[in-house]
Design a protein around this motif. Structure first.
Motif, PDB file in Angstrom:
ATOM      1  N   ASP A 299       0.819  -1.213   0.000  1.00  0.00           N
ATOM      2  CA  ASP A 299       0.000   0.000   0.000  1.00  0.00           C
ATOM      3  C   ASP A 299       0.852   1.262   0.000  1.00  0.00           C
ATOM      4  N   VAL A 300       1.960   1.232   0.743  1.00  0.00           N
ATOM      5  CA  VAL A 300       2.859   2.388   0.805  1.00  0.00           C
ATOM      6  C   VAL A 300       3.437   2.690  -0.573  1.00  0.00           C
ATOM      7  N   ILE A 301       3.905   1.646  -1.263  1.00  0.00           N
ATOM      8  CA  ILE A 301       4.492   1.829  -2.587  1.00  0.00           C
ATOM      9  C   ILE A 301       3.433   2.305  -3.578  1.00  0.00           C
ATOM     10  N   GLU A 302       2.261   1.686  -3.529  1.00  0.00           N
ATOM     11  CA  GLU A 302       1.176   2.090  -4.426  1.00  0.00           C
ATOM     12  C   GLU A 302       0.790   3.549  -4.195  1.00  0.00           C
ATOM     13  N   GLU A 303       0.632   3.930  -2.936  1.00  0.00           N
ATOM     14  CA  GLU A 303       0.245   5.303  -2.602  1.00  0.00           C
ATOM     15  C   GLU A 303       1.270   6.310  -3.087  1.00  0.00           C
ATOM     16  N   ALA A 304       2.554   5.993  -2.890  1.00  0.00           N
ATOM     17  CA  ALA A 304       3.611   6.909  -3.310  1.00  0.00           C
ATOM     18  C   ALA A 304       3.633   7.062  -4.830  1.00  0.00           C
ATOM     19  N   LEU A 305       3.483   5.963  -5.541  1.00  0.00           N
ATOM     20  CA  LEU A 305       3.506   6.013  -7.010  1.00  0.00           C
ATOM     21  C   LEU A 305       2.303   6.766  -7.556  1.00  0.00           C
ATOM     22  N   ARG A 306       1.118   6.466  -7.033  1.00  0.00           N
ATOM     23  CA  ARG A 306      -0.081   7.162  -7.503  1.00  0.00           C
ATOM     24  C   ARG A 306      -0.012   8.650  -7.163  1.00  0.00           C
ATOM     25  N   GLY A 307       0.523   8.949  -5.995  1.00  0.00           N
ATOM     26  CA  GLY A 307       0.625  10.342  -5.570  1.00  0.00           C
ATOM     27  C   GLY A 307       1.531  11.170  -6.454  1.00  0.00           C
ATOM     28  N   SER A 308       2.489  10.516  -7.119  1.00  0.00           N
ATOM     29  CA  SER A 308       3.403  11.243  -8.004  1.00  0.00           C
ATOM     30  C   SER A 308       2.674  11.756  -9.240  1.00  0.00           C
TER      31      SER A 308
ATOM     32  N   HIS B 236       8.025   7.372   0.525  1.00  0.00           N
ATOM     33  CA  HIS B 236       7.468   8.720   0.544  1.00  0.00           C
ATOM     34  C   HIS B 236       8.567   9.775   0.462  1.00  0.00           C
ATOM     35  N   GLU B 237       9.818   9.345   0.588  1.00  0.00           N
ATOM     36  CA  GLU B 237      10.940  10.270   0.439  1.00  0.00           C
ATOM     37  C   GLU B 237      11.250  10.433  -1.046  1.00  0.00           C
ATOM     38  N   PRO B 238      11.377  11.673  -1.522  1.00  0.00           N
ATOM     39  CA  PRO B 238      11.606  11.914  -2.959  1.00  0.00           C
ATOM     40  C   PRO B 238      12.798  11.156  -3.539  1.00  0.00           C
TER      41      PRO B 238
ATOM     42  N   ASN C 144      11.965   8.667  -6.502  1.00  0.00           N
ATOM     43  CA  ASN C 144      12.459   9.050  -7.826  1.00  0.00           C
ATOM     44  C   ASN C 144      13.248   7.932  -8.495  1.00  0.00           C
ATOM     45  N   LYS C 145      13.936   7.112  -7.706  1.00  0.00           N
ATOM     46  CA  LYS C 145      14.637   5.971  -8.287  1.00  0.00           C
ATOM     47  C   LYS C 145      13.639   5.009  -8.923  1.00  0.00           C
ATOM     48  N   LEU C 146      12.557   4.757  -8.210  1.00  0.00           N
ATOM     49  CA  LEU C 146      11.542   3.846  -8.729  1.00  0.00           C
ATOM     50  C   LEU C 146      10.859   4.428  -9.966  1.00  0.00           C
TER      51      LEU C 146
END
Length: 222
Positions: A34-43, A138-140, A144-146
Motif C-alpha cells: 500500500d505504501v508503494i502504491e500510494e507513493a507512485l499514484r501520488g506522483s 514517501h521520500e523523494p 524518484n529511483k523507482l
C-alpha cells in the motif's frame, strides 16, 4: 506516430510460504504494498496495477506474475515487508514482465530487506537482471529511483518491435537472405537493456517523440 504515455507499474507483495505464518504477517506485507502504491499514484507520473492477492505459494507467484503481464505492465515491482521465500520471486520473474525492481523498507522490526537481498541472490543465480530500491518510498530520493526505472521500462516496451538502426535490410523480409539476422536481434536486445539505465531515458523518449534515434557518439568504434 508513437504516442508517449504514462508508464504502467505492476506491484506484487511477497509473503512467507507457511500458511499459518502468512496469516499472521499478511497485514504487514499488504501495508508495504500500500505504501508503494500510494507513493507512485501520488506522483501522478505513472499508472499502477496491483496484483489481485499476496504471494504465499509457488502457484500464487506464477499466477500473479502472469496476471500483471497480461494487463500490460511495463515494469514489475516486487514488494517485501517481511521475509518471503526467495523461490517465489524466482518463479514470478520467470513468468512475469520485466524489468523487475525489488523494493523493501528499512524497518528494523521486520526483515523485508533480508527478503529483498535473498530474492536478489536467487535472481542473480538464474541470470535474471533486476534492480533494487530500499527505503521510505514517501521520500523523494527513494521514490524518484523507482519512477526512473518505470519510465525506462515504458520506453523499452514502446521501442520493442520497432525498426531502427537497420542497415541494408532483408529482401522481402526473408531472414535467410542475409547472414544470421538472429545475431543482430541479440545485439539489439543488449542495446535495449542498456537503455534501462536512467541516463539514457531522456534520449530514448525524445527518439520516440520525434521518431528518430540520435547516433551514439561511439558507434564508429563498435
Amino acid at each position: 506516430m508513437v504516442m508517449l504515455r504514462k508508464p504502467i507499474v505492476g506491484i506484487i507483495g511477497f509473503s512467507d510460504g507457511d500458511p499459518e505464518v502468512h496469516e499472521e504477517l499478511k497485514d504487514i506485507v499488504q501495508k508495504q504494498v500500500d505504501v508503494i502504491e500510494e507513493a507512485l499514484r501520488g506522483s501522478g507520473q505513472v499508472e499502477v496495477i496491483v496484483a489481485d492477492k499476496l504471494v504465499a505459494s509457488e502457484r500464487d507467484a506464477k499466477e500473479q506474475a502472469e496476471l500483471l503481464r497480461s494487463r500490460g505492465v511495463d515494469i514489475t515491482v516486487f514488494s517485501y515487508g517481511v521475509f518471503a521465500f526467495p523461490n517465489f520471486s524466482a518463479i514470478a520473474a520467470r513468468n512475469g514482465k520485466g524489468p523487475f525492481v525489488l523494493a523493501a523498507n528499512l524497518n528494523p522490526d521486520w526483515p523485508g530487506m533480508v527478503a529483498m537481498l535473498a530474492a536478489g541472490g536467487a535472481l542473480n543465480h538464474l541470470g535474471i537482471k533486476h534492480y533494487r530500491v530500499a527505503g521510505d518510498f514517501h521520500e523523494p530520493a527513494v521514490l524518484n529511483k523507482l519512477l526512473a526505472y518505470a519510465r525506462c521500462g515504458a520506453v523499452v516496451t514502446q521501442l520493442n518491435g520497432q525498426k531502427y538502426g537497420l542497415i541494408g535490410g532483408r529482401s522481402l523480409g526473408m531472414y535467410s537472405a542475409v547472414v544470421r539476422m538472429q545475431d543482430w536481434q541479440k545485439q539489439s536486445a543488449s542495446i535495449l537493456s542498456i537503455w534501462i539505465n536512467p541516463k539514457f531515458c531522456a534520449l530514448a523518449r525524445r527518439s520516440l517523440r520525434n521518431r528518430w534515434i540520435k547516433p551514439w557518439p561511439g558507434w564508429k568504434s563498435m
